[in-house]
Write an enzyme that holds these catalytic residues in place. Structure first.
Site, PDB file in Angstrom:
ATOM      1  N   ASP A 277       0.876  -1.164   0.000  1.00  0.00           N
ATOM      2  CA  ASP A 277       0.000   0.000   0.000  1.00  0.00           C
ATOM      3  C   ASP A 277       0.919   1.222   0.000  1.00  0.00           C
ATOM      4  OD1 ASP A 277      -2.106   1.761   0.046  1.00  0.00           O
ATOM      5  OD2 ASP A 277      -3.201   0.745   1.651  1.00  0.00           O
TER       6      ASP A 277
HETATM    7  C1  NOJ Z   1      -3.960   3.950   0.000  1.00  0.00           C
HETATM    8  C2  NOJ Z   1      -5.138   3.033  -0.001  1.00  0.00           C
HETATM    9  O1  NOJ Z   1      -5.178   2.322   1.209  1.00  0.00           O
HETATM   10  C3  NOJ Z   1      -5.121   2.052  -1.162  1.00  0.00           C
HETATM   11  O2  NOJ Z   1      -6.324   1.337  -1.167  1.00  0.00           O
HETATM   12  C4  NOJ Z   1      -4.903   2.776  -2.450  1.00  0.00           C
HETATM   13  O3  NOJ Z   1      -4.934   1.867  -3.530  1.00  0.00           O
HETATM   14  C5  NOJ Z   1      -3.586   3.512  -2.387  1.00  0.00           C
HETATM   15  N1  NOJ Z   1      -3.610   4.479  -1.287  1.00  0.00           N
HETATM   16  C6  NOJ Z   1      -3.257   4.246  -3.675  1.00  0.00           C
HETATM   17  O4  NOJ Z   1      -4.079   5.336  -3.808  1.00  0.00           O
END
Ligand code: NOJ
Length: 791
Positions: A277
């Site tokens: 993430d």
């Molecule tokens: C954080 C989020 O938790 C995730 O779901 C997302 O894909 C990423 N940021 C990228 O934006």
């Protein structure tokens, strides 16, 4: 033997088996890994050939993002010398985020409420087509975690249901649909990301580093709840899995070798890549050796987002703490889905308007114009590629099919002919403050406007929206009816209502928003909703309440006799108004069923809260409830929810006729699966049918409608302590005319009939009789029979 991280301490979470906690640490090697399925093998061979052409620097650039090389949520930079155009990853699970001329799809929770795998698949197909046509390689979704342990979690709407079986099938169908378009999926967030509060590490004003929440999950609950849908995702061939922000059993998920290597890549046989993430990486060598393949977002051109794979991974390679073989494996894994889905042959390049949309998303329009030259992209305001196609039709249909009719006194719905209609509530009207809800950590959405999607990365900017009030006005005009409306909740709550005459029916829209990076702080609908409903109901004895919410809400006015109908419409996407009109006027039967439990009161002890403050050991969330979340808690505690899991009315009623026919179809089944080679999804025999159940459903009402028969399994008494009273293990949806019957066949696979034995580290079918129940909700069981797999 399974791996355990040293930092796992039994004392911290009593639910973990003492035997396991004392086990020796064994980290299986992941070098020299080769896929098992033919098309993955062929793709891996191409990926390995690609790796063979790369210099060390190029390999290192492949395993981390580079925001200066593109304008997607995540970008792997191009390598021009090899004609490799790079990889574009974009959010998110409910539509193409940060884009123009895209659709806002029904959110995960909405499509789960259809209880129809065909709709889940069709949504995936349409979603994937939009990503493909925007030139995106990788969709950052679907969401299998949060599963929804706590209804307060701010992102439950992105995922499907707190029931792992329902979520598992939704993951599988979505991934199939999306990937059929040649677009990669990313099953996220792996694993234990069950709250947003302190999901990541933070720094106090005095500089002290505070670690992210640690989800301390016992091995059985991990397997039977939180891992379950990811097994379906791997089985469906997901290209990527995103490791989550939180710590799992005290170790950050993106360097948790137990989770990533032992479980995901070994036990589940995952052959794609693990992407972090955004900002969830906390080390270089421990992460790379712990199973992380790709760090995102990597280099962002700012110092705010730290990257570990620059510069520490090159160092780790140089000093040998990460081997070249492992680096090759990382790149090989990343490139396998690229070849598998033929992205090397004619995948479109990203829509250029994405550059500007991203700048607008992060800076607003004037800021974007200023910033554009700074980032070296002159402001152009160019038209976006329109990728919406005819998807509005399936969005509208899913929105209607997913609507759960909770109450329908005197069969007020579907609406007959009325001349005077009242519409109330701030979420009935069109937006007054813009079409995009990208802000994180703000748990209120548009002040006035339909609540059709949540906020944060899972949001999607509306290109168009069918506001409920507009759709109702359009419908009413075809019938010559008049619509009076008031969409200012403050005025309604103050009883400042000047309607004349009093409408024959009043439709009240109430809602609650939710967004990434914050948890819901209340289970009551927002914006004075209780006073709004009560005031309208005191005026109008035919009040219909429509709820748009990310998950369970407590409904204090549920017994109000003037509230004749209640509809839970979740987050249905950009056709929100048309979908609800279809249900209200009976073009579509509301065949949605609750994919979660609605509690009777906010103080309900079966509601699991999120952790809001650190304890003496920092931020710890210990899943002491084991398997008892949502309906499993209500059943175990014999408590009464307002509306139980699986509940939903229709415009007709059904029954089950005759006996259930349950039989063991496997020849001479054993308690544990055969010792075969692992394939994606785990031991292949876990997916073999062991028991088949047939039920006959009869429409006993007066209208054509869709039945949602549900199979709940009670495990034999020999099962270990902590086994739920019953669990969902099958569902179907079938349309029947009045007086007509139809058969449904449920197929119970080995995993469905097994519990996870923490000592054996294996799925085990218990001896003795299972009780098979088929009914129309988790509390409305109409027929049951017994089946014994092992004496
Ligand atoms: C954080 C989020 O938790 C995730 O779901 C997302 O894909 C990423 N940021 C990228 O934006």
């Amino acid at each position: 033997m399974r791996v355990l991280n040293l930092s796992t301490t039994a004392a911290l979470y009593g639910v973990l088996s003492a035997t396991l906690a004392g086990s020796q640490i064994v980290v299986p090697t992941i070098q020299g890994f080769q896929p098992t399925i033919d098309d993955w093998k062929a793709a891996r061979a191409k990926a390995d050939a690609f790796v063979g052409k790369l210099t060390l620097d190029e390999k290192l650039a492949m395993v981390r993002g580079n925001a200066s090389a593109g304008f997607c949520s995540g970008t792997i930079a191009a390598i021009e010398r090899l004609d490799f155009p790079g990889v574009c990853m974009e959010d998110g699970p409910n539509g193409v985020n940060y884009n123009d001329k895209v659709n806002v799809f029904p959110s995960g929770v909405t499509v789960a409420a259809t209880w129809d795998t065909e709709f889940m698949y069709q949504r995936g197909l349409a979603l994937g087509a939009e990503f493909r046509d925007k030139g995106i390689n990788v969709m950052l979704g679907p969401v299998g975690g949060p599963l929804g342990r706590s209804p307060y979690d701010g992102r439950t709407w992105e995922g499907f249901s707190p029931d792992p079986y329902l979520t598992g099938l939704a993951m599988q169908a979505t991934i199939q649909g999306v990937q059929e378009n040649g677009v990669q999926t990313t099953a996220k967030h792996f694993i234990g990301n069950e709250q947003e509060t302190q999901r990541s590490n933070t720094t106090l004003s005095n500089g002290t580093q505070v670690a992210a929440i640690s989800s301390n999950i016992g091995d059985r609950a991990l397997h039977e709840l939180y891992l379950w849908p990811f097994a379906n995702a791997v089985k469906a061939g997901t290209s990527a899995v995103m490791c989550s922000y939180n710590r799992l059993n005290e170790t950050y998920a993106c360097e948790n070798s137990d989770a990533l290597i032992s479980i995901l890549k070994t036990e589940l046989g995952f052959e794609g890549y693990v992407v972090s993430d955004w900002g969830a990486t906390h080390s270089a060598a421990p992460s790379a050796n712990g199973g992380l393949d790709l760090e995102m977002p990597g280099y962002t051109g700012t110092t705010e987002v730290s990257t570990w794979f620059i510069p520490y991974l090159p160092q780790a390679i140089a000093d040998g703490s990460v081997s070249i073989d492992r680096l090759d494996d990382m790149v090989g894994r990343i490139m396998t889905p690229y070849y598998l889905l033929n992205q090397d042959a004619g995948h479109l390049t990203p829509d250029e308007s994405m550059i500007y949309m991203l700048l607008v998303a992060t800076n607003g329009l004037p800021g974007a114009e200023q910033l554009s030259s700074l980032v070296g992209v002159p402001w152009q305001n160019i038209a976006a590629r329109d990728v919406r196609g005819i998807h509005g039709a399936i969005i509208r249909e899913i929105g209607a099919e997913a609507t759960v009719l909770l109450k329908n006194e005197g069969s007020i719905l579907p609406l007959g002919s009325y001349n005077e209609i009242g519409v109330f509530g701030s979420s009935a009207a069109d937006f007054v403050d813009g079409l995009a809800y990208w802000d994180m950590g703000i748990d209120y959405g548009p002040q006035i406007g339909p609540i059709a999607v949540g906020g944060g990365s899972g949001s999607v900017r509306f290109t168009t929206v069918s506001a409920p009030l507009d759709a109702i006005k359009a419908q009413a005009s075809t019938k010559g009816a008049r619509v009076q409306y008031l969409t200012n909740n403050t005025a309604i709550a103050a009883n400042d209502i000047t309607f004349y005459p009093v409408p024959e029916i009043c439709i009240v829209f109430i809602s609650q928003f939710a967004t990434e990076a914050s948890d819901r702080d209340s289970l009551l609908a927002s914006d004075n909703s209780t006073a709004v409903v009560e005031n309208v109901a005191s005026l109008c004895n035919n009040t219909i309440v429509v709820i748009n919410a990310p998950g369970p809400l407590v409904l204090p006015w549920v017994e109000n006799p003037n509230v004749k109908a209640i509809l839970a419409a979740h987050f249905p996407g950009d056709q929100i108004g048309n979908s609800i009109v279809d249900v209200l006027w009976g073009n579509t039967e509301p065949s949605g069923r609750l994919p979660y439990t609605i509690p009777a009161k906010t103080s309900d002890p079966d509601i699991i809260p999120v952790v809001r403050e650190p304890g003496p050991d920092g931020w710890q969330s210990t899943f002491t409830e084991g398997l008892f979340i949502d309906y499993r808690a209500y059943d175990a505690n014999r408590s009464e929810p307002a509306y139980e899991f699986g509940f939903g009315l229709g415009y007709t009623t059904f029954n089950i006729t005759g006996e259930l026919a349950a039989r063991t179809t496997a020849f001479n089944p054993t308690a544990t699966p055969a010792n075969s080679a692992i394939a994606p999804g785990g031991n292949p025999s876990l997916w073999d049918e062991i028991v088949s159940v047939k039920a006959t459903i009869l429409n006993v009402g007066k209208a054509t409608g869709k039945a949602v028969p549900q199979l709940y399994l009670e495990f034999p008494e020999s099962s270990p302590e902590g086994t739920p009273v019953r669990v969902l293990r099958g569902f179907a949806k079938l349309q029947l005319d009045p007086g007509k019957e139809g058969d449904v066949q449920f197929s119970l696979m080995r995993r469905d009939l097994s519990y996870w034995d923490i000592h054996e580290q294996q799925w085990v079918i218990p001896t003795g009789a299972f009780t098979v129940n088929v009914g129309f909700s988790s509390r409305d069981l109409r027929a049951s029979t017994q089946v014994t797999v092992l004496k």
